[in-house]
Design an enzyme around this catalytic site. Structure first.
Site, PDB file in Angstrom:
ATOM      1  N   GLY A 104      18.475  69.838  80.745  1.00 54.96           N
ATOM      2  CA  GLY A 104      17.866  68.718  81.462  1.00 54.96           C
ATOM      3  C   GLY A 104      16.512  69.097  82.055  1.00 54.96           C
ATOM      4  CB  SER A 200      17.792  71.385  76.178  1.00 52.02           C
ATOM      5  OG  SER A 200      16.720  70.611  76.625  1.00 52.02           O
ATOM      6  CE1 TYR A 201      13.861  74.170  82.950  1.00 54.37           C
ATOM      7  CE2 TYR A 201      15.971  74.492  84.057  1.00 54.37           C
ATOM      8  CZ  TYR A 201      14.594  74.642  84.026  1.00 54.37           C
ATOM      9  OH  TYR A 201      13.938  75.285  85.065  1.00 54.37           O
ATOM     10  CG  ASP A 399      13.857  69.338  69.444  1.00 50.44           C
ATOM     11  OD1 ASP A 399      13.558  68.227  69.930  1.00 50.44           O
ATOM     12  OD2 ASP A 399      14.017  70.363  70.131  1.00 50.44           O
ATOM     13  CG  HIS A 452      16.723  68.750  71.934  1.00 54.52           C
ATOM     14  ND1 HIS A 452      15.736  69.701  72.093  1.00 54.52           N
ATOM     15  CD2 HIS A 452      17.359  68.673  73.142  1.00 54.52           C
ATOM     16  CE1 HIS A 452      15.761  70.165  73.335  1.00 54.52           C
ATOM     17  NE2 HIS A 452      16.748  69.563  73.987  1.00 54.52           N
TER      18      HIS A 452
END
Length: 482
Positions: A104, A200-201, A399, A452
């Site tokens: 996120g 991701s994060y 992505d 992603h």
């Protein structure tokens, strides 16, 4: 003579008393020891999921979900969902334990990892029923999904300000406390091979938590958290290289003009990837305008048209819309509906405190108030590479949020010696699954045709990738045996 007999009898009486006390002590110790596993077992048993609403019949694995307190003073508790390995206890008792984290920051691992990527179930378009994921990662491991930090999903804090002061440091610290407390609830996982994975994060979360576990384990011959390594997918690694690769990907995929490409290179050179500022924000806005209404997370698949009714969606499925091939861009709608259902929350032992807001896939409050985010993970990567831990980095090649070019620039900047040069790897259908390069201490792999969320778009290839990671084998350069 009588006094001697009296003294002897007194000594015998004392001896008998001592024997009695020793037997009593032994009995109490045995009773206490026998009681402890029962107490711990009951703690886990309270989190057992009997059956989820809409679940497609009985399954061949056990699942648990519930809360683990990470800070009693603040009232912070994190929500987890454990999906044990398929095949019953004879399999799950031997399979490794893998913690999965979404990023996120502020996004739920239940929403993404568990429900539309690698979890055992997917949610149907009615938002009420489930179907089995053929390529679930619990086919080969016990998978533990964690909603982190507090304020994300069902995880909560009784200290409201906690939701506005989240950051990398506290997220990693709370996740480590969660692991310590969780493993006391599930003692059978003590000393089990343990891995951390995410996307991701979580490119920050995973190495940061890995570093804490590694450093806490130093000097312990047989650590309870038997940490072996980590893997990160489409993750942030280093702001400078991530931006460099991002803008290049946009430009060479035709998403932005040459003028905007040059503007981005200048305006965002020293900006934070997670919190850009000033001229960089203006340049990014211009780029987004040029890109149009696309799904940045999956460049070549349709966006969810939220105004479409479910009836129209079903018609499009029957008419042979590309979604029928297995990808549905509207999964988040079904997820929101399912996890906000009271019966689902009850079955999962969730929302026990009556959180004063609806369950969401991502928390805007957490995301917009993120307080600390280091610009680079390079120091942690280098420390853990030197420690000999298993580290894999993978990237879906469609992505455009944290693209393959960003990951390649970041990995190249580590200046690691190559042990196996770039090569094509294959899936069970004899198709190229992607490409890989093995460095000293790190494996890089791309996943062909994945966005992603790699397991969402290419579930078979993602499962192969995961299996080879667990087995510490390079991805197959020829078609593997299924």
């Amino acid at each position: 003579m009588e006094s001697s007999c009296t003294a002897l009898l007194h000594k015998l009486s004392l001896f008998k008393s001592l024997i009695f006390l020793l037997h009593l002590f032994a009995f109490l110790c045995t009773a206490y020891t026998a009681q402890q596993p029962t107490v711990l077992k009951d703690a886990a048993q309270n989190d057992l999921i009997d059956q989820l609403p809409g679940q497609p019949g009985p399954v061949n694995f056990t699942q648990y979900s519930g809360y683990v307190t990470v800070n009693a003073t603040a009232g912070r508790a994190l929500f987890y969902w454990l999906q044990e390995a398929q095949g019953g206890s004879t399999v799950s008792d031997l399979a490794p334990l893998v913690l999965w984290l979404n990023g996120g920051p502020g996004c739920s691992s239940i929403a993404y990892g568990a429900s539309e990527e690698l979890g055992a179930f997917r949610i149907n378009s009615d938002g009420a029923t489930l179907y089995l994921n053929e390529y679930s990662w619990n086919k080969v491991a016990n998978v533990l999904f964690l909603e982190s930090p507090a304020g994300v999903g069902f995880s909560y804090s009784n200290t409201t300000s906690d939701l506005r002061t989240c950051g990398d440091n506290r997220t990693a610290s709370d996740a480590y406390t969660f692991l310590l407390n969780w493993i006391e609830k599930f003692p059978k996982y003590k000393y089990r091979d343990f891995y951390i994975a995410g996307e991701s994060y979580a490119g920050h979360y995973v190495p940061q938590l890995s570093q804490i576990v590694y450093e806490k384990n130093k000097g312990i011959n047989k650590p309870i958290i038997n940490f072996k390594g980590y893997m990160v997918g489409n993750g942030l690694i280093d702001d400078s290289n991530d931006y460099k690769g991002l803008f290049e990907y946009w430009w060479n995929h035709g998403l932005i003009s040459t003028a905007t490409y040059k503007l981005l290179q200048t305006a965002c050179a020293l900006n934070s990837f997670i919190s850009p500022a000033g001229g960089c924000i203006n340049a990014l806005d211009k780029a987004y305008d040029e890109q149009g209404n696309i799904d940045w997370y999956s460049l070549y698949t349709p966006k969810c048209q939220k105004f479409l009714s479910k009836v129209l969606m079903r018609r499009q499925y029957r008419a042979g819309h590309p979604w029928f091939a297995g990808y549905d861009p509207c999964t988040e709608i079904y997820t929101r509906e399912y996890y906000n259902t009271p019966a689902v929350q009850k079955a999962m032992h969730a929302n026990v405190t009556g959180i004063p807001y609806a369950w969401e896939t991502c928390s805007d409050t957490v995301r917009t108030n993120w307080s600390d985010s280091p610009s680079s993970m390079f120091p942690i990567y280098q420390e853990l590479i030197d420690a000999g831990l298993r580290i894999w980095v993978f990237s879906g090649d469609t992505d455009s949020v944290v693209p393959l070019t960003s990951t390649r620039y970041s990995i190249d900047a580590l200046n690691l010696p190559t042990t196996t040069s770039w090569y094509a790897w294959y899936d069970y259908t004899a198709e190229v699954g992607g490409w890989s390069q093995v460095y000293k201490g790190l494996t890089l792999a791309s996943v062909r045709g994945a966005g992603h969320e790699v397991p969402l778009h290419q579930p078979l290839r993602a499962l192969i990738l995961f299996e080879y990671f667990l087995n510490d084998k390079p991805l197959p350069s020829t078609t593997p045996k299924s």
